[in-house]
Design an enzyme around this catalytic site. Structure first.
Site, PDB file in Angstrom:
ATOM      1  CG  ASN A  26      -4.316   4.356   0.639  1.00  0.00           C
ATOM      2  OD1 ASN A  26      -5.455   4.413   1.121  1.00  0.00           O
ATOM      3  ND2 ASN A  26      -3.560   3.286   0.738  1.00  0.00           N
ATOM      4  CG  HIS A  34      -3.183  -1.444  -3.356  1.00  0.00           C
ATOM      5  ND1 HIS A  34      -3.686  -0.178  -3.144  1.00  0.00           N
ATOM      6  CD2 HIS A  34      -2.981  -1.970  -2.116  1.00  0.00           C
ATOM      7  CE1 HIS A  34      -3.776   0.050  -1.845  1.00  0.00           C
ATOM      8  NE2 HIS A  34      -3.360  -1.025  -1.205  1.00  0.00           N
ATOM      9  CB  SER A  52      -0.859   0.095   1.255  1.00  0.00           C
ATOM     10  OG  SER A  52      -1.486  -1.083   1.556  1.00  0.00           O
ATOM     11  CD  GLU A  83      -5.226   2.056  -5.895  1.00  0.00           C
ATOM     12  OE1 GLU A  83      -5.896   3.072  -5.690  1.00  0.00           O
ATOM     13  OE2 GLU A  83      -4.176   1.811  -5.269  1.00  0.00           O
TER      14      GLU A  83
HETATM   15  P1  NAI Z   1      -1.011  -9.392   7.906  1.00  0.00           P
HETATM   16  O1  NAI Z   1      -0.128  -8.997   9.016  1.00  0.00           O
HETATM   17  O2  NAI Z   1      -2.432  -9.732   8.174  1.00  0.00           O
HETATM   18  O3  NAI Z   1      -0.358 -10.647   7.158  1.00  0.00           O
HETATM   19  C1  NAI Z   1       0.982 -10.716   6.776  1.00  0.00           C
HETATM   20  C2  NAI Z   1       1.387 -12.165   6.666  1.00  0.00           C
HETATM   21  O4  NAI Z   1       2.687 -12.242   6.094  1.00  0.00           O
HETATM   22  C3  NAI Z   1       1.452 -12.888   8.014  1.00  0.00           C
HETATM   23  O5  NAI Z   1       0.687 -14.051   7.937  1.00  0.00           O
HETATM   24  C4  NAI Z   1       2.925 -13.192   8.202  1.00  0.00           C
HETATM   25  O6  NAI Z   1       3.142 -14.421   8.853  1.00  0.00           O
HETATM   26  C5  NAI Z   1       3.415 -13.255   6.772  1.00  0.00           C
HETATM   27  N1  NAI Z   1       4.831 -12.981   6.613  1.00  0.00           N
HETATM   28  C6  NAI Z   1       5.569 -12.024   7.208  1.00  0.00           C
HETATM   29  N2  NAI Z   1       6.839 -12.104   6.784  1.00  0.00           N
HETATM   30  C7  NAI Z   1       6.903 -13.134   5.914  1.00  0.00           C
HETATM   31  C8  NAI Z   1       7.939 -13.718   5.151  1.00  0.00           C
HETATM   32  N3  NAI Z   1       9.176 -13.240   5.202  1.00  0.00           N
HETATM   33  N4  NAI Z   1       7.644 -14.774   4.361  1.00  0.00           N
HETATM   34  C9  NAI Z   1       6.392 -15.246   4.316  1.00  0.00           C
HETATM   35  N5  NAI Z   1       5.366 -14.752   5.009  1.00  0.00           N
HETATM   36  C10 NAI Z   1       5.625 -13.702   5.805  1.00  0.00           C
HETATM   37  O7  NAI Z   1      -0.893  -8.221   6.826  1.00  0.00           O
HETATM   38  P2  NAI Z   1      -1.976  -7.744   5.743  1.00  0.00           P
HETATM   39  O8  NAI Z   1      -2.865  -6.740   6.353  1.00  0.00           O
HETATM   40  O9  NAI Z   1      -2.547  -8.937   5.072  1.00  0.00           O
HETATM   41  O10 NAI Z   1      -1.032  -6.944   4.713  1.00  0.00           O
HETATM   42  C11 NAI Z   1      -0.179  -7.607   3.824  1.00  0.00           C
HETATM   43  C12 NAI Z   1       0.257  -6.639   2.747  1.00  0.00           C
HETATM   44  O11 NAI Z   1      -0.891  -6.110   2.085  1.00  0.00           O
HETATM   45  C13 NAI Z   1       1.064  -5.432   3.226  1.00  0.00           C
HETATM   46  O12 NAI Z   1       1.986  -5.094   2.232  1.00  0.00           O
HETATM   47  C14 NAI Z   1       0.003  -4.347   3.347  1.00  0.00           C
HETATM   48  O13 NAI Z   1       0.531  -3.067   3.246  1.00  0.00           O
HETATM   49  C15 NAI Z   1      -0.888  -4.677   2.162  1.00  0.00           C
HETATM   50  N6  NAI Z   1      -2.276  -4.229   2.244  1.00  0.00           N
HETATM   51  C16 NAI Z   1      -3.002  -4.321   3.408  1.00  0.00           C
HETATM   52  C17 NAI Z   1      -4.324  -3.896   3.448  1.00  0.00           C
HETATM   53  C18 NAI Z   1      -5.125  -4.002   4.703  1.00  0.00           C
HETATM   54  O14 NAI Z   1      -6.162  -3.331   4.787  1.00  0.00           O
HETATM   55  N7  NAI Z   1      -4.734  -4.797   5.673  1.00  0.00           N
HETATM   56  C19 NAI Z   1      -4.988  -3.327   2.239  1.00  0.00           C
HETATM   57  C20 NAI Z   1      -4.167  -3.371   1.055  1.00  0.00           C
HETATM   58  C21 NAI Z   1      -2.865  -3.758   1.081  1.00  0.00           C
END
Ligand code: NAI
Length: 385
Positions: A187, A137, A116, A149
């Site tokens: 955003n 995205h 993001s 996106e």
């Molecule tokens: P989250 O914290 O819910 O999930 C992240 C996952 O990645 C976790 O399960 C973690 O164990 C795993 N992880 C961390 N390091 C890792 C690695 N080295 N190898 C493999 N797995 C690994 O995060 P979320 O919210 O799902 O966000 C993920 C991405 O999506 C980020 O880049 C965030 O900026 C983006 N994003 C998030 C949104 C939201 O509303 N939460 C909306 C749009 C994009």
């Protein structure tokens, strides 16, 4: 088609669900087995609910779940034609993971990041073959929000953008192509929704309940800015604002609010902590709106001209097409209308006058009208027709 999803958190599990629902074989990888376990349970629950609501049959649900392979072994992504990364928002970690991924997949496998706030170019720099690397995205919850996106970086080849755009359409999504610039479309364009609400609150023009009421009642938004910030989480919303502000070299247009910073510092994060701008544990203490339509109209007008200014400036700087700028706000964050369509309805002259009045009153760069609006007003142009 095989799709690999990297990271099984909130976004990754949703993206895996979408791909499997659309018939793809999905490998959902996470380096944390507990996270995979949670994702697995969540997906089963979602499928059960969809069957209960008769949205899908039991057979379809089993098919979808059967197409998702969960693993903590990265080499199993081999053979994927698309990799979508949704791990922690950390540039170094994302780069490390993509370096490994690139060695496991074919040279024409599309590599996508769901970031993001990081630049796509900076993540792509970890790869040797960058023409197939782009931003993809999704919005939260990914299976429900239609907008995706698509963000090509300066090294992305157009053929992969076209391929991914078609795939997103095939998946029933509404793609919008955006330049690799801070905040991409949503955003960036949404910042004034929060910023102007906070600013009016700080000036004492109205309390938060009145501002929320005005944006819903007069503007037709589903939530007011304070309700929405509480829903998103003040920590998350503040971090996005701060990142966009910093990335834009401190352009005052994106200046974060000290009011919101104090809430974050105090742990008043919103719904998830039980208390934000509003108290969710003891709702009787929350303020009631002043339903004065004249005041409400002033609040709405000030916010909408700032939102339109942001959209017009994004068009002026070729961040996205006019249609994609409007699609992004209606399909990604449920705005009642696209901002440029809204500009036409209000009249470019009215919008420009509103901005000029604010600029005159406050003398702050934040309120400077976009050169595009000035030009259009001079030539009597509209966005559509
Ligand atoms: P989250 O914290 O819910 O999930 C992240 C996952 O990645 C976790 O399960 C973690 O164990 C795993 N992880 C961390 N390091 C890792 C690695 N080295 N190898 C493999 N797995 C690994 O995060 P979320 O919210 O799902 O966000 C993920 C991405 O999506 C980020 O880049 C965030 O900026 C983006 N994003 C998030 C949104 C939201 O509303 N939460 C909306 C749009 C994009």
């Amino acid at each position: 088609m095989k799709v690999a999803v990297i990271g099984s958190g909130a976004m990754g599990s949703g993206i895996a669900q979408i791909a499997a629902t659309n018939g793809c074989e999905v490998t959902l990888y996470d380096n944390n087995p507990d996270s995979l376990e949670v994702a697995g349970q969540k997906l089963v629950k979602i499928m059960d609910r969809l069957v209960e609501k008769e949205k899908i049959t039991q057979e379809e649900a089993s098919g979808i779940l059967g197409r998702i392979e969960m693993t903590s072994s990265l080499p199993l992504i081999e053979g994927a034609s698309l990799v979508i990364e949704a791990i922690v928002e950390n540039l170094d970690i994302k780069k490390q993971v993509f370096t490994k991924i690139e060695n496991l997949v074919d040279s024409d496998c599309i590599l996508a990041t769901n970031t993001s706030s990081l630049s796509v170019a900076s993540i792509a720099s970890a790869c040797q073959n960058r023409d197939r690397f782009l931003g993809l995205h999704f919005f939260n919850p990914a299976p429900l929000m239609p907008l995706v996106e698509i963000i090509p970086s300066i090294t992305t080849s157009d053929k992969y953008v076209k391929k991914v755009k078609q795939l997103m359409l095939d998946w029933g999504k509404s793609p919008a192509v955006a330049r690799d610039t801070p905040g991409f479309i949503v955003n960036r364009l949404a910042r004034p929704f929060y910023a102007e609400g906070l600013r009016m609150y700080e000036e004492g023009i109205a309390d938060m309940a009145t501002i929320d009421w005005a944006m819903k009642e007069i503007g037709g938004f589903r939530m007011g800015p304070f309700e929405l910030m509480d829903f998103i989480g003040n920590d998350v919303n503040y971090a996005v604002t701060e990142s966009v502000f910093t990335e834009f070299y401190f352009d005052p247009r994106y200046k974060p609010s000290i009011t919101q910073k104090r809430l974050v510092e105090a742990g008043l994060l919103g719904r998830k902590s039980g208390h934000g701008y509003y108290n969710y544990e003891n709702t009787s203490s929350n303020p009631k709106p002043n339903e004065d339509r004249e005041l409400g109209t002033k609040i709405f007008n000030r916010t909408i001209v700032m939102l339109i200014n942001e959209a017009a400036d994004a068009l002026f700087l070729n961040i996205a097409s006019q249609e994609d700028l409007d699609t992004a706000m209606t399909r990604g964050v449920n705005y009642p209308k696209g901002l440029l369509k809204w500009a036409d309805e209000l009249g470019i002259d009215t919008v420009l006058k509103g901005l000029e009045d604010l600029f005159e009153e406050f003398g702050e760069d934040r309120y400077r009208p976009s050169p595009l609006l000035k030009r259009m007003n001079k030539n009597g142009e509209t966005f559509y027709s």
